[in-house]
Design an enzyme around this catalytic site. Structure first.
Site, PDB file in Angstrom:
ATOM      1  NE  ARG A 231      -4.393  -1.034   0.117  1.00 25.62           N
ATOM      2  CZ  ARG A 231      -4.677  -2.074  -0.635  1.00 25.62           C
ATOM      3  NH1 ARG A 231      -3.753  -2.568  -1.456  1.00 25.62           N
ATOM      4  NH2 ARG A 231      -5.872  -2.635  -0.595  1.00 25.62           N
ATOM      5  CD  GLU A 260      -2.323   2.781  -6.023  1.00 26.29           C
ATOM      6  OE1 GLU A 260      -3.382   2.118  -6.163  1.00 26.29           O
ATOM      7  OE2 GLU A 260      -1.270   2.291  -5.574  1.00 26.29           O
ATOM      8  CG  HIS A 279      -1.701  -1.111  -6.564  1.00 24.28           C
ATOM      9  ND1 HIS A 279      -2.098  -0.324  -5.521  1.00 24.28           N
ATOM     10  CD2 HIS A 279      -1.549  -2.348  -6.033  1.00 24.28           C
ATOM     11  CE1 HIS A 279      -2.191  -1.024  -4.410  1.00 24.28           C
ATOM     12  NE2 HIS A 279      -1.856  -2.267  -4.699  1.00 24.28           N
TER      13      HIS A 279
END
Length: 318
Positions: A231, A260, A279
């Site tokens: 994270r 993000e 990600h």
């Protein structure tokens, strides 16, 4: 009396057999709201569980709700959105992406140690660029967060003949086989100061937000690399940019980011010692299948009144 279970529509997930065997009503929905229930002829006051739920769903508007299953491994979004209603159990898909996340971390370690982006650039130029690079064998890996991903990464790193140490949230024995275990703030600083690669696999919680800031980065070796695959927000990105620009550390591999998608103006895109991935480390068909297996297993446990898997400790946030 049994209530209604809502399932956010999930490709490839069939719960019909469990529902039929239990006598439960399971309703597939694209959007979880009271209005959506009413539109489907479902009494929203009878909803007992929502599967593969999102923090954006109107969970608090179901008074009979007793269980939420999050469709993701990380549940920090639930706490940022206001938390979980009192008396409601929250479970997660934690562990579904552990294998590919560990592989992704290992890939970033290899790419950084071997300056792989230099080869890619040379290939674009049709240039034969040979140079001396590093190797993983004999290097020390420090893992921040010794959960599913951390443990799998530790096994993979040992296969590459690396020394491995890991930071745990709670005290435990000093070793797990060949893995050295550390704990607490002093353990974090020791891990950072003695590792050639630091990989963040911890969940994002109130306690882990900006766990690694300017002071912590300053304890790392100037030859060390930092990799984040769990994270964003665990590392203070402003402090990390300074450390990367000023040579405080050698480089970074970032799959998880504080914002993000990563903003177009982020300095990380253009720093020569950074590899950015979107990600994407655990986005595999196998991760999705493991997630479906967890949902199906937990639904079976729920209707059979057995303990659920992956129950989130609300106090800890994971």
């Amino acid at each position: 009396m049994s209530g209604t279970i809502l399932l956010k529509r999930t490709p490839g997930l069939d719960v019909s057999l469990v529902a039929a065997a239990s006598g439960r009503t399971v309703i597939e929905m694209d959007t979880v709201t009271r209005q959506a229930c009413q539109d489907r002829g479902v009494d929203p006051d009878a909803v007992e569980a929502v599967l593969n739920a999102s923090p954006r769903d109107e969970i608090a508007l179901f008074p009979a709700l007793r269980w939420i299953h999050a469709g993701t491994a990380g549940v920090d979004g639930w706490f940022e959105a206001g938390g979980v209603p009192t008396g409601v159990r929250l479970t997660s898909a934690v562990g579904n992406g552990a294998i590919p996340l560990a592989e992704h971390a290992l890939m970033l370690m290899l790419m950084l140690s071997r300056q792989a982006t230099r080869w890619l650039a040379a290939q674009q130029r049709h240039e034969w660029d040979r140079f001396v690079h590093g190797e993983l064998s004999g290097a020390t890996l420090g893992i921040v967060g010794y959960g599913h991903s951390g443990r799998d990464l530790a096994r993979k790193a040992r296969a590459c003949h690396m020394r491995v140490q890991a930071l745990r949230h709670t005290p435990s024995s000093a070793r797990d086989g060949d893995i050295r275990l550390l704990f607490g703030p002093s353990g974090l600083h020791e891990l950072l100061a003695t590792s050639d690669f630091v990989v963040v696999t911890a969940p994002l919680t109130r306690g882990s937000r900006h766990l690694i800031g300017a002071r912590e980065l300053a304890t790392m070796r100037s030859s060390a690399f930092l990799i984040v695959v769990s994270r964003g927000g665990i590392v203070d990105e402003g402090a990390l940019i300074v450390a990367l620009r000023e040579g405080g550390i050698a480089g970074a591999g970032l799959d998880a980011h504080q914002d993000e998608p990563l903003p177009e103006e982020s300095p990380f895109w253009d720093l020569p010692n950074v590899i950015v991935t979107p990600h994407n480390g655990a986005t595999t068909p196998e991760t999705a299948e493991r997630g479906r297996e967890i949902v199906l297993d937990n639904l079976t446990r729920w209707v059979e009144n057995r303990p659920l898997r992956n129950v989130v400790d609300i106090g800890r946030g994971y």
